[in-house]
Design a protein around this motif. Sequence first.
Motif, short mmCIF file in Angstrom:
data_model
loop_
_atom_site.label_atom_id
_atom_site.label_comp_id
_atom_site.label_asym_id
_atom_site.label_seq_id
_atom_site.Cartn_x
_atom_site.Cartn_y
_atom_site.Cartn_z
N LEU A 310 114.02 50.83 9.17
CA LEU A 310 113.76 49.49 9.69
C LEU A 310 114.40 48.40 8.83
CD1 LEU A 310 110.01 49.77 10.80
CD2 LEU A 310 112.05 49.81 12.24
N GLU A 311 114.32 48.56 7.52
CA GLU A 311 114.90 47.55 6.62
C GLU A 311 116.41 47.44 6.80
OE1 GLU A 311 113.55 48.82 2.83
OE2 GLU A 311 111.46 48.19 3.18
N HIS A 312 117.07 48.56 7.02
CA HIS A 312 118.52 48.53 7.18
C HIS A 312 118.95 48.14 8.59
CE1 HIS A 312 118.56 50.69 3.34
NE2 HIS A 312 119.84 50.40 3.26
N VAL A 313 118.29 48.72 9.60
CA VAL A 313 118.73 48.45 10.97
C VAL A 313 118.49 46.99 11.33
CG1 VAL A 313 116.63 48.95 12.32
CG2 VAL A 313 118.87 49.54 13.25
N ASN A 314 117.47 46.40 10.73
CA ASN A 314 117.21 44.99 11.00
C ASN A 314 118.39 44.10 10.60
OD1 ASN A 314 114.66 44.76 12.22
ND2 ASN A 314 114.10 43.11 10.83
N GLN A 315 119.06 44.47 9.53
CA GLN A 315 120.17 43.65 9.04
C GLN A 315 121.35 43.64 10.01
OE1 GLN A 315 119.86 41.66 6.35
NE2 GLN A 315 117.75 42.44 6.36
N THR A 316 121.40 44.64 10.91
CA THR A 316 122.50 44.67 11.89
C THR A 316 122.35 43.56 12.92
OG1 THR A 316 121.41 46.20 13.45
CG2 THR A 316 122.65 47.18 11.63
N TYR A 317 121.18 42.94 12.99
CA TYR A 317 120.94 41.90 14.00
C TYR A 317 121.05 40.48 13.45
CZ TYR A 317 119.20 45.87 16.60
OH TYR A 317 119.10 47.08 17.20
N LEU A 318 121.23 40.36 12.13
CA LEU A 318 121.36 39.03 11.54
C LEU A 318 122.58 38.31 12.12
CD1 LEU A 318 119.94 37.31 9.37
CD2 LEU A 318 121.60 38.20 7.71
N HIS A 319 122.40 37.05 12.50
CA HIS A 319 123.42 36.19 13.10
C HIS A 319 123.72 36.51 14.58
CE1 HIS A 319 123.85 34.82 9.09
NE2 HIS A 319 124.47 35.90 8.65
N ASN A 320 122.93 37.44 15.16
CA ASN A 320 123.08 37.71 16.60
C ASN A 320 122.40 36.62 17.42
OD1 ASN A 320 123.28 41.23 17.42
ND2 ASN A 320 124.32 40.12 15.81
N ASN A 321 122.98 36.30 18.57
CA ASN A 321 122.33 35.40 19.52
C ASN A 321 121.23 36.17 20.26
OD1 ASN A 321 124.06 33.31 18.87
ND2 ASN A 321 125.54 33.86 20.45
N VAL A 322 120.10 35.50 20.49
CA VAL A 322 118.98 36.15 21.17
C VAL A 322 118.36 35.20 22.19
CG1 VAL A 322 118.41 37.66 19.23
CG2 VAL A 322 117.34 35.40 19.38
N ARG A 323 117.64 35.78 23.12
CA ARG A 323 116.85 35.00 24.08
C ARG A 323 115.38 35.32 23.85
NH1 ARG A 323 118.91 36.75 28.53
NH2 ARG A 323 117.30 38.28 29.04
N LEU A 324 114.55 34.28 23.77
CA LEU A 324 113.12 34.47 23.61
C LEU A 324 112.44 34.56 24.96
CD1 LEU A 324 112.37 31.99 20.66
CD2 LEU A 324 113.17 34.36 20.57
N ASN A 325 111.15 34.93 24.96
CA ASN A 325 110.43 35.11 26.22
C ASN A 325 110.19 33.80 26.96
OD1 ASN A 325 108.61 34.80 23.90
ND2 ASN A 325 106.96 34.84 25.40
N ASP A 326 110.36 32.64 26.28
CA ASP A 326 110.26 31.36 26.99
C ASP A 326 111.62 30.91 27.51
OD1 ASP A 326 111.60 30.60 24.72
OD2 ASP A 326 110.21 29.00 24.15
N LYS A 327 112.60 31.85 27.43
CA LYS A 327 113.98 31.67 27.94
C LYS A 327 114.84 30.75 27.05
CE LYS A 327 112.59 34.30 31.13
NZ LYS A 327 112.80 35.76 30.93
N SER A 328 114.31 30.29 25.93
CA SER A 328 115.16 29.54 25.00
C SER A 328 116.08 30.52 24.28
CB SER A 328 114.30 28.77 23.99
OG SER A 328 113.49 29.66 23.23
#
Length: 366
Positions: A310-328
Amino acid sequence: MKKFRILTNQAVPGMVIEEDVYTTANQLIIPAGTTVSNKVITRLKFYSIHQITVSIKDEAAKPSAPTPTPWTPKQEMYSEKVKKTREFKAFSSAVERSADRFHNQISAIVNKDAPIDEDALVADVSSILMYARNGMHVFDMLHSMRDFDDETYLHSVNVAMISNVLGRWLRFTRRDLDTLTLCGLLHDIGKLTMPPEVIKKPEKLTDPEYDIMMTHPLRGYNILRAQKANIHVQMTAIMHHERCDGSGYPMGIKADQIDRFAKIVMVADVYEAMTAARVYRGPLCPFEVISIFESEGLAKYDTRTVMTFLEHVNQTYLHNNVRLNDKSEGVIVMMNPTSLSRPVIQIGKEFVDLSREHNLYIEAIL
């Protein structure tokens, strides 16, 4: 209140679970009387529960008619960028070629009792990994292949690569890495002996079909034992559905009884299966899967293995664009070490710490 039997992908928050929900290993995961929430829906998907019995308190929560056509993936912005790179094109082509070769090799082993060429199988996976700069880059490209509907062969190749990367993060020796890669590649070999109407069925399996499905670890072990395969490969085949708290199958054994290679492959297997597309659902957002690992992982999986993962795989998502559940929509700017599934998101000029905003969560990586 009227009860409905619905598909899991029809569930919406506000419904009430009317019957206890169990896994294939007969483990209770959601008791009757639970109000459906987004977290409950994620849990149902995580355990591949296809149907549930619910009641409706609010007309707005009434299920819509099921869609008869398979899931169609949305084009995601980040994935599209990755897919345009020369590295991804070479990587994805190599993965598909390897899955085809693996298909032929395993079919010959299962159907013609052909010998297992362990060195050739490991070399094939190693040749794919050469297209990636490092372990994080492997995940970056695997995440961009999630619109494939994975068959057993492609799933096994992916699990082998994830296991290899996790082994590197755990500082395995070169020899142990090769063994671990082979364990990941052959962990599901027993599924190749399963009836097609069971292994490819998109709907909920009947109880007799579940009983058949749960024999695949033992079937795989028997094939590999007859082939005199590496003992860790044999043990992984029969143990990859075991869990450290004793809740797995087929033997219900606990942590100190589970092979150390199997403990790694089981994490890779679950993560790969949940973040891949299936006929009956799209891929789960990786942060949904990370959330499940955080809440259940330390009991069910080897602590060092799951925390390192988890500690390593999480770093693969840093700086990725995401959508939240409120659509922001925003970008991940910082990971929370104490809440890995709830990073800090920058939305415009504002920063949203999901570890403090419990009503918000990441819905999709863009």
